[in-house]
Design a protein around this motif. Structure first.
Motif, PDB file in Angstrom:
ATOM      1  N   SER A 240     -20.607   1.238  -2.345  1.00 43.24           N
ATOM      2  CA  SER A 240     -20.728   2.692  -2.236  1.00 43.24           C
ATOM      3  C   SER A 240     -21.003   3.145  -0.797  1.00 43.24           C
ATOM      4  O   SER A 240     -21.820   2.563  -0.081  1.00 43.24           O
ATOM      5  CB  SER A 240     -21.881   3.154  -3.141  1.00 43.24           C
TER       6      SER A 240
ATOM      7  N   LYS B 294     -18.653   6.879  -2.868  1.00 48.81           N
ATOM      8  CA  LYS B 294     -19.864   7.388  -2.213  1.00 48.81           C
ATOM      9  C   LYS B 294     -20.723   8.042  -3.294  1.00 48.81           C
ATOM     10  O   LYS B 294     -20.194   8.644  -4.247  1.00 48.81           O
ATOM     11  CB  LYS B 294     -19.436   8.431  -1.169  1.00 48.81           C
ATOM     12  N   THR B 295     -22.021   7.933  -3.181  1.00 46.59           N
ATOM     13  CA  THR B 295     -22.897   8.511  -4.206  1.00 46.59           C
ATOM     14  C   THR B 295     -22.703  10.028  -4.312  1.00 46.59           C
ATOM     15  O   THR B 295     -22.665  10.735  -3.306  1.00 46.59           O
ATOM     16  CB  THR B 295     -24.371   8.195  -3.883  1.00 46.59           C
TER      17      THR B 295
ATOM     18  N   LYS C  90     -28.286   0.190  -9.460  1.00 49.98           N
ATOM     19  CA  LYS C  90     -28.306  -0.353  -8.098  1.00 49.98           C
ATOM     20  C   LYS C  90     -29.735  -0.326  -7.568  1.00 49.98           C
ATOM     21  O   LYS C  90     -30.336   0.733  -7.407  1.00 49.98           O
ATOM     22  CB  LYS C  90     -27.384   0.446  -7.186  1.00 49.98           C
TER      23      LYS C  90
ATOM     24  N   VAL D 154     -27.919  -5.721  -3.366  1.00 55.60           N
ATOM     25  CA  VAL D 154     -28.965  -4.740  -3.195  1.00 55.60           C
ATOM     26  C   VAL D 154     -28.483  -3.592  -2.312  1.00 55.60           C
ATOM     27  O   VAL D 154     -27.456  -3.698  -1.660  1.00 55.60           O
ATOM     28  CB  VAL D 154     -30.227  -5.347  -2.516  1.00 55.60           C
TER      29      VAL D 154
ATOM     30  N   GLY E 126     -25.363  -5.210   6.653  1.00 56.38           N
ATOM     31  CA  GLY E 126     -24.550  -6.105   7.467  1.00 56.38           C
ATOM     32  C   GLY E 126     -25.073  -7.536   7.455  1.00 56.38           C
ATOM     33  O   GLY E 126     -26.073  -7.836   6.787  1.00 56.38           O
TER      34      GLY E 126
ATOM     35  N   GLY F 235     -24.437  -7.867   3.392  1.00 56.96           N
ATOM     36  CA  GLY F 235     -24.054  -8.755   4.490  1.00 56.96           C
ATOM     37  C   GLY F 235     -22.825  -9.599   4.264  1.00 56.96           C
ATOM     38  O   GLY F 235     -22.535 -10.482   5.071  1.00 56.96           O
TER      39      GLY F 235
ATOM     40  N   GLY G  89     -19.762  -3.842   2.017  1.00 55.44           N
ATOM     41  CA  GLY G  89     -20.058  -2.536   2.591  1.00 55.44           C
ATOM     42  C   GLY G  89     -19.733  -2.506   4.069  1.00 55.44           C
ATOM     43  O   GLY G  89     -18.602  -2.222   4.480  1.00 55.44           O
ATOM     44  N   THR G  90     -20.716  -2.854   4.880  1.00 53.92           N
ATOM     45  CA  THR G  90     -20.571  -2.807   6.334  1.00 53.92           C
ATOM     46  C   THR G  90     -19.358  -3.603   6.830  1.00 53.92           C
ATOM     47  O   THR G  90     -18.730  -3.233   7.824  1.00 53.92           O
ATOM     48  CB  THR G  90     -21.877  -3.339   6.982  1.00 53.92           C
TER      49      THR G  90
HETATM   50  C1  LIG Z   1     -22.915   3.956   6.181  1.00 47.84           C
HETATM   51  C2  LIG Z   1     -23.435   3.518   4.844  1.00 47.84           C
HETATM   52  C3  LIG Z   1     -23.476   4.424   3.793  1.00 47.84           C
HETATM   53  C4  LIG Z   1     -23.953   4.024   2.537  1.00 47.84           C
HETATM   54  N1  LIG Z   1     -23.968   4.923   1.513  1.00 47.84           N
HETATM   55  C5  LIG Z   1     -24.382   4.524   0.291  1.00 47.84           C
HETATM   56  C6  LIG Z   1     -24.346   5.421  -0.818  1.00 47.84           C
HETATM   57  O1  LIG Z   1     -23.905   6.573  -0.725  1.00 47.84           O
HETATM   58  N2  LIG Z   1     -24.797   4.951  -2.018  1.00 47.84           N
HETATM   59  C7  LIG Z   1     -25.262   3.677  -2.200  1.00 47.84           C
HETATM   60  O2  LIG Z   1     -25.642   3.295  -3.323  1.00 47.84           O
HETATM   61  N3  LIG Z   1     -25.279   2.797  -1.164  1.00 47.84           N
HETATM   62  C8  LIG Z   1     -24.859   3.186   0.060  1.00 47.84           C
HETATM   63  N4  LIG Z   1     -24.874   2.293   1.090  1.00 47.84           N
HETATM   64  C9  LIG Z   1     -25.352   0.919   0.858  1.00 47.84           C
HETATM   65  C10 LIG Z   1     -24.184  -0.035   0.602  1.00 47.84           C
HETATM   66  O3  LIG Z   1     -23.449   0.339  -0.544  1.00 47.84           O
HETATM   67  C11 LIG Z   1     -24.699  -1.498   0.428  1.00 47.84           C
HETATM   68  O4  LIG Z   1     -25.545  -1.567  -0.706  1.00 47.84           O
HETATM   69  C12 LIG Z   1     -25.480  -1.991   1.631  1.00 47.84           C
HETATM   70  O5  LIG Z   1     -24.939  -1.489   2.829  1.00 47.84           O
HETATM   71  C13 LIG Z   1     -25.516  -3.517   1.712  1.00 47.84           C
HETATM   72  O6  LIG Z   1     -24.223  -4.075   1.805  1.00 47.84           O
HETATM   73  P1  LIG Z   1     -23.500  -4.428   3.212  1.00 47.84           P
HETATM   74  O7  LIG Z   1     -24.467  -5.250   4.015  1.00 47.84           O
HETATM   75  O8  LIG Z   1     -22.252  -5.161   2.823  1.00 47.84           O
HETATM   76  O9  LIG Z   1     -23.211  -3.121   3.880  1.00 47.84           O
HETATM   77  C14 LIG Z   1     -24.400   2.681   2.341  1.00 47.84           C
HETATM   78  C15 LIG Z   1     -24.343   1.781   3.423  1.00 47.84           C
HETATM   79  C16 LIG Z   1     -23.869   2.166   4.645  1.00 47.84           C
HETATM   80  C17 LIG Z   1     -23.819   1.161   5.762  1.00 47.84           C
END
Ligand SMILES: Cc1cc2nc3c(=O)[nH]c(=O)nc-3n(C[C@H](O)[C@H](O)[C@H](O)COP(=O)(O)O)c2cc1C
Length: 306
Positions: free
Chosen positions: A22, A46-47, A167, A193, A219, A246, A267-268
């Protein structure tokens, strides 16, 4: 030998176990090729909230060693705008759509779930009770409290027959008890998470590098931490897990399966390489072939514990 990449979370059937997390994926023209490619298991939006939200003051993102901090603050145009303008675009792609929802109070979650329940293009709901960048009517995040987690998930469960994924936040002392509360309230799966709370300070200005004092870290920097939490919860709670935090390669994804995740989300990693999810699916396939495995499901929780 055909490789089976399919997995299930509640009633949700995913062709591949790789999702986009998301808030980290544009879902219009910019990613259309990837969405058409048939390699993504699903897309988490996106939420969404009941009313539009402006989000937090800028700057909203800061790069950090091996990661990033964000304090977007759930900026979104609200659920009605999404249904009217975005859903028609998204539903052209034959890909399961998981809609992420959030509210300031428990009732908001129930209202959102009720509204989305009859929308056939939506395959599942992800309940975001873990965004570190917004204020709730409570004194903490819903996902930081056993009873609030139970209350939100229950309100959604009573409002929809769709698959629901809770979540959770890593910013807790005992994530297993929170995951158990989500299970008890009727969740079909867990998203593990959301981001870890963190800060970055500009030493010349003596101010936060973000527009807010702190934000959420994501990340590769958080991967060992999120992997550990997935492992802990997977061993204790009988719910399928979408592991995230990550992941930027198929090797990362495979670690999450072995730790107990049924599927993973990126995500990242999408910001670093927009094709990353496709490459991860291909890498998982290669690994399964190389190890004479027929299905990715054989890897779930297959970590050898001495
Ligand atoms: C820019 C950005 C916006 C995010 N927006 C949301 C969101 O709207 N809703 C949500 O549940 N998580 C959101 N997240 C969290 C990600 O969905 C994810 O749980 C978190 O970043 C860990 O994963 P990653 O390390 O692969 O990014 C967001 C993360 C980032 C970096």
């Amino acid at each position: 030998m055909g490789i089976d990449l399919s997995v299930e979370i509640g009633k949700l059937k995913l062709k591949t176990p790789v999702l986009v997390a998301s808030g980290t994926f544009g879902y219009e023209d910019d990613y259309a090729d990837l969405l058409k490619s048939n390699r993504l298991g699903g897309l988490v939006t996106k939420t969404l909230t009941l009313k539009p939200r402006q989000g937090n003051p800028p700057p909203r993102t800061v790069e950090t060693p091996w990661g990033m901090l964000n304090s977007i603050g759930l900026q979104n145009e609200g659920v009605d705008f999404f249904l009217e303008k975005k859903l028609p675009l998204l539903s052209q792609f034959k890909i399961p759509l998981i809609v992420s929802i959030a509210g300031e109070r428990i009732e908001d979650y129930g209202l959102l779930a009720k509204k989305l329940d009859s929308v056939k293009e939506i395959s599942a709901l992800e309940i975001n009770i873990s965004c570190p960048n917004v204020e709730t009517a409570e004194e903490c995040l819903f996902a930081q409290d056993f009873y609030l987690t139970y209350g939100v998930v229950k309100a959604v469960r009573e409002s929809t027959a769709k698959t629901i994924i809770a979540k959770l936040s890593p910013n807790v002392t005992d994530i297993v008890s929170i995951a158990q509360a989500a299970f008890d309230a009727g969740a079909d799966g867990l998203g593990l998470v959301n981001t870890f709370l963190g800060m970055a300070i500009d030493i010349e200005k003596r101010k936060s590098k973000l527009g807010t004092l702190y934000g959420g870290l994501s990340g590769p920097a958080i991967k060992p931490l999120s992997l550990y939490l997935v492992y802990r919860v997977a061993r204790a709670v009988k719910l399928p897990i979408i592991g995230m935090g990550g992941i930027i390669s198929s090797a990362d994804a495979l670690e999450f399966f072995l730790a107990g995740a049924t599927s993973i989300a990126v995500g990242t990693g999408n910001f670093i390489n927009p094709q990353v999810t496709k490459e991860i699916v291909e890498g998982i396939e290669e690994y399964l072939k190389g190890h004479n495995l027929k299905s990715v499901r054989e890897l779930v929780g297959a970590l050898k514990v001495i």
